[in-house]
Design an enzyme around this catalytic site. Structure first.
Site, short mmCIF file in Angstrom:
data_model
loop_
_atom_site.label_atom_id
_atom_site.label_comp_id
_atom_site.label_asym_id
_atom_site.label_seq_id
_atom_site.Cartn_x
_atom_site.Cartn_y
_atom_site.Cartn_z
N ASP A 1 -0.70 5.28 -0.01
CA ASP A 1 -1.52 4.08 0.16
C ASP A 1 -3.00 4.41 -0.04
OD1 ASP A 1 0.66 2.54 0.60
OD2 ASP A 1 0.32 2.20 2.73
N GLU B 1 4.17 6.26 -0.91
CA GLU B 1 4.16 6.35 0.55
C GLU B 1 5.45 5.83 1.17
OE1 GLU B 1 1.37 4.93 4.31
OE2 GLU B 1 0.49 5.61 2.44
N LYS B 2 6.09 4.88 0.49
CA LYS B 2 7.32 4.30 1.05
C LYS B 2 8.20 3.82 -0.10
CE LYS B 2 4.75 1.53 3.50
NZ LYS B 2 3.39 1.77 2.98
N ASP C 1 -5.81 4.75 1.25
CA ASP C 1 -6.67 5.04 2.39
C ASP C 1 -6.52 6.51 2.74
OD1 ASP C 1 -4.22 5.23 3.63
OD2 ASP C 1 -4.41 3.35 4.72
N ARG D 1 -4.73 -2.96 4.95
CA ARG D 1 -5.52 -2.16 5.90
C ARG D 1 -6.95 -1.98 5.40
NH1 ARG D 1 -0.31 -0.40 6.11
NH2 ARG D 1 0.57 0.03 8.17
N TYR E 1 -3.72 -5.16 -0.53
CA TYR E 1 -3.57 -4.13 0.50
C TYR E 1 -4.14 -4.60 1.83
CZ TYR E 1 -3.73 0.47 2.66
OH TYR E 1 -3.56 1.54 3.50
#
Length: 723
Positions: free
Chosen positions: A103, A7-8, A105, A318, A316
């Site tokens: 990520d 993701e990043k 989610d 979130r 994580y």
């Protein structure tokens, strides 16, 4: 060749460092010994097209609404997204297997999957599910890759959320703005599926405070032998619905009756109890605690937790789940040592708090330290260090004994039948409460009662030494802070009056998600619908006006309960209990209805008289006032502008003389517009360069290089708007 897409960049680096043999390249990391490459996104590399990209003419008019795309368009975001998309496209050419390492989610699932779909990847795809970036967690996740197709419902849930937000936000915002413009209210207004109900919470709280009327109420406290303080049990016929006594004379009469009398102990109970340490943090409870104890905004708390995650210091961030998988309990001793707490009295790594329950862990688990020492990390922000201290405290408490206490309660009766009660809570072993301060947001918060109560026996009599009337006053509700607003969004069922809806919402995730609530608050502030005053968040006058207008014509758009039910429906899509198509059909029907209400509804602004448009024949030509205070008319459908002729549309602006007072603009005799088939006007830019412009759809073109009597290259929309 395997390609892992994170993701990043920081997550890609963490994965590559575990794989070993990594070599940096342009836009990716190569691990040649494993025939693996690791690349990354920067969050969402792609964005939804604008509504004007789906309509003819490049401008959305009232006749276009609602805009419902038949085929959705995505394009790279501004900045470096286009370059990174090209990097991924080139890497896919010799890739045989892709790993989605977004990520853990639904948004992480979407942002990688949408890139693969955009690039037409049809090969084998696996899923890497990471809840922590420490080396051991990464190794374990790499060893347990799953088929990406099994996460299809999660992708569809994220896509449904993205499209529902676009449909409601774009159409409702444009419809509201067009309606207000017709009534002389200039400017653009913004409506959002989650943003607007959140604003409604702020407006309602402000109204509660403004309309609050304080009430004086009374209680009687009796001082009995043994320094016991007992409170009058006010008879029901003297209480208000909320249990208050408003009649001071009744309190004074009671005090006079019991003064100097002997009270008989009608009942005395003792009960032992214990209180376990609070559950680990989910993001919302971490944000609430950080707001109350550290003064951090929800956005700053999330940023700090994300920083800790990327530094491999915490799991994580979130997460909406406070539970922990039992498999992680084995690392407790090592984590406690890394936290420098092995010698704290009462800590036992073998202790198993009720939070350790794999069956209750969903996509994520509670936010806890990973076991990496803080001393190993340099350059950590102060906010991250402060949030880390909360996570450290929370984790260590799980391995400390419960707080033990005894509750004592005595019921006293007086000769006049007046009843008084005294109670006490006596802590015997402080247990986990000796570590740090109590967290009122945690389950089973502090409950210290002031009365001292001895061991008594039923039938025993005590003299009433004095009886005092205590005068109290009700207080208004407090303005929201980041923490309390997040809590209200999470527990929105508490604010709903309909009992059936309340019961259903109690089982859902509330308004928005753990990952989006902080950003919603910032959006409201950025769009000037809300503002911060120290720690408090207040609606602005503009925000209050928006909610009032919506409640006149489309109240469902400002109803937190409606949006919370949508979140419930999205959760059902994610768990495959409902289908993507069924959700979208319902959303489209809702958007059609709401858009129509916003277009034609009386919003409370001064109504305007609309005239027929001489250009397109429509009936929505509205009176306007220019910056120079001159009256003119503009059609809300085709955007043509006209001078004023006795209160009605007169000459079209394109036919009026130019500013130099000399030449007049040529009539519409240029090449026909390819969109609306009307003749174009030949104009000149400020620098004297010729161009053609359509008065109907507002498109603009340069003359053809070989034949100036024909249309050449079309201007970009923003250039056409400037023309």
């Amino acid at each position: 060749m395997r390609l892992i897409i994170a993701e990043k960049p920081s997550v890609a680096q963490a994965i590559a460092s575990v794989l070993g043999g990594a070599r940096k390249a342009d836009g990716y990391i190569d691990c040649p010994s494993l025939k693996t490459r690791v690349t990354w996104c920067f969050g969402h590399l792609l964005e939804q097209a604008k509504p004007e990209d789906y309509v003819d003419g490049g401008r959305v008019t009232a006749s276009h609404l609602p805009v419902i795309p038949s085929a959705w368009k995505l394009s790279p975001r501004d900045g470096g997204a286009g370059k990174q998309i090209k990097v991924i496209r080139d890497l896919l050419k010799d890739t045989t297997e892709v790993v989605n390492a977004g990520d853990a989610d639904r948004e992480g699932q979407l942002l990688v999957d949408e890139v693969l779909l955009f690039l037409n990847w049809k090969g084998k795809t696996l899923r890497l599910w990471l809840s922590s970036l420490d080396d051991e967690s990464v190794r374990r996740a790499l060893a347990t890759l799953k088929n990406n197709d099994t996460l299809r419902p999660l992708y569809e849930s994220a896509l449904a959320r993205q499209r529902a937000d676009w449909l409601m936000g774009m159409n409702a915002s444009i419809a509201l703005s067009r309606n207000l413009q017709a009534r002389g209210v200039q400017g653009a207004w913004s409506v959002g599926r989650v943003q607007t109900p959140t604003l409604a919470l702020l407006v309602d709280r402000q109204r509660e405070i403004e309309h609050f009327k304080p009430r004086d109420h009374y209680q009687v406290q009796a001082a009995l032998d043994g320094d016991i303080r007992a409170l009058w049990q006010i008879p029901e016929d003297l209480q208000t619905d909320d249990g208050l006594l408003l009649d001071k004379s009744a309190a004074e009469a009671c005090a006079k009756t019991v003064q100097g009398q002997r009270a008989t102990i009608a009942a005395f109970t003792r009960k032992a109890g214990e209180r376990q340490a609070p559950m680990p943090y989910a993001l919302s409870t971490l944000q609430k605690t950080a707001s109350s104890r550290l003064g951090l905004s929800a956005k700053d708390t999330l940023a700090a937790a994300q920083e800790l995650y990327e530094a491999k210091l915490a799991t994580y961030p979130r997460s909406d789940c406070p539970w922990l998988p039992i498999e992680m309990h084995a690392a407790a001793a090592q984590i406690i040592r890394a936290l420098g707490a092995a010698d704290i009295a009462g800590i036992d790594p073998e202790r198993r708090h009720p939070a350790w329950n794999t069956a209750k862990v969903e996509a994520h688990h509670g936010i806890i330290p990973t076991g990496r020492s803080l001393a190993e990390v340099s350059g950590l922000s102060e906010n991250a260090k402060r949030v880390y201290s909360l996570l450290r405290e929370s984790y260590l408490r799980l391995f400390m004994p419960p707080e033990t206490f005894e509750t004592r309660e005595a019921l006293f009766t007086f000769p006049g039948a007046e009843r008084f009660k005294a109670s006490a809570r006596i802590v015997q072993e402080p247990g986990w409460t000796q570590l740090g301060q109590a967290d009122n947001s945690a389950e089973g918060g502090e409950h210290e009662l002031p009365a001292r109560l001895l061991i008594l026996t039923e039938g025993q009599q005590l003299a009433c030494e004095s009886a005092q009337v205590q005068a109290k006053r009700t207080s208004p509700p407090k303005p929201y802070t980041d923490g309390t607003l997040i809590a209200a969004m999470t527990g929105v069922h508490k604010l709903v009056t309909d009992p059936k809806l309340k019961a259903r919402l109690k089982e859902t995730s509330g308004l928005g998600t753990e990952a989006t609530r902080a950003s919603m608050i910032e959006v409201l502030i950025a769009r000037e619908y809300a503002e911060r005053k120290k720690k408090e968040i207040h609606p602005t006058d503009r925000g209050v006006q928006l909610i009032d207008m919506l409640r006149k014509v489309a109240p469902e758009l400002a109803d937190p309960g409606t949006t919370a039910l949508q979140e419930d429906a999205l959760a059902a899509v994610a768990s495959a209990r409902a289908t993507f198509n069924a959700f979208m059909t319902e959303q489209i029907d809702s958007v059609r209805e709401s858009t129509q209400k916003l277009l034609v509804g009386q919003l409370g602004a001064a109504p305007a008289i609309l005239h027929a448009c001489p250009a397109c024949g429509g009936s929505r030509c509205a009176k306007r006032t220019s910056k120079a205070a001159a009256t003119y008319h503009r059609c809300l459908d085709c955007d043509a502008a006209f001078g004023d002729d006795g209160g009605k549309p007169g000459k079209r602006f394109e036919d009026k003389p130019q500013g130099d007072g000399a030449a007049s603009k040529a009539p519409a005799s240029g090449p026909k517009c390819p969109t609306c088939k009307k003749s174009t006007f030949r104009n000149e830019t400020k620098t004297g360069k010729a161009y053609y412009r359509c008065g109907g759809c507002k498109g603009a073109w340069w003359p053809d290089r070989k034949d100036e009597g024909k249309l050449g290259a079309k201007w970009e929309d923003k250039a056409g708007a400037r023309a």
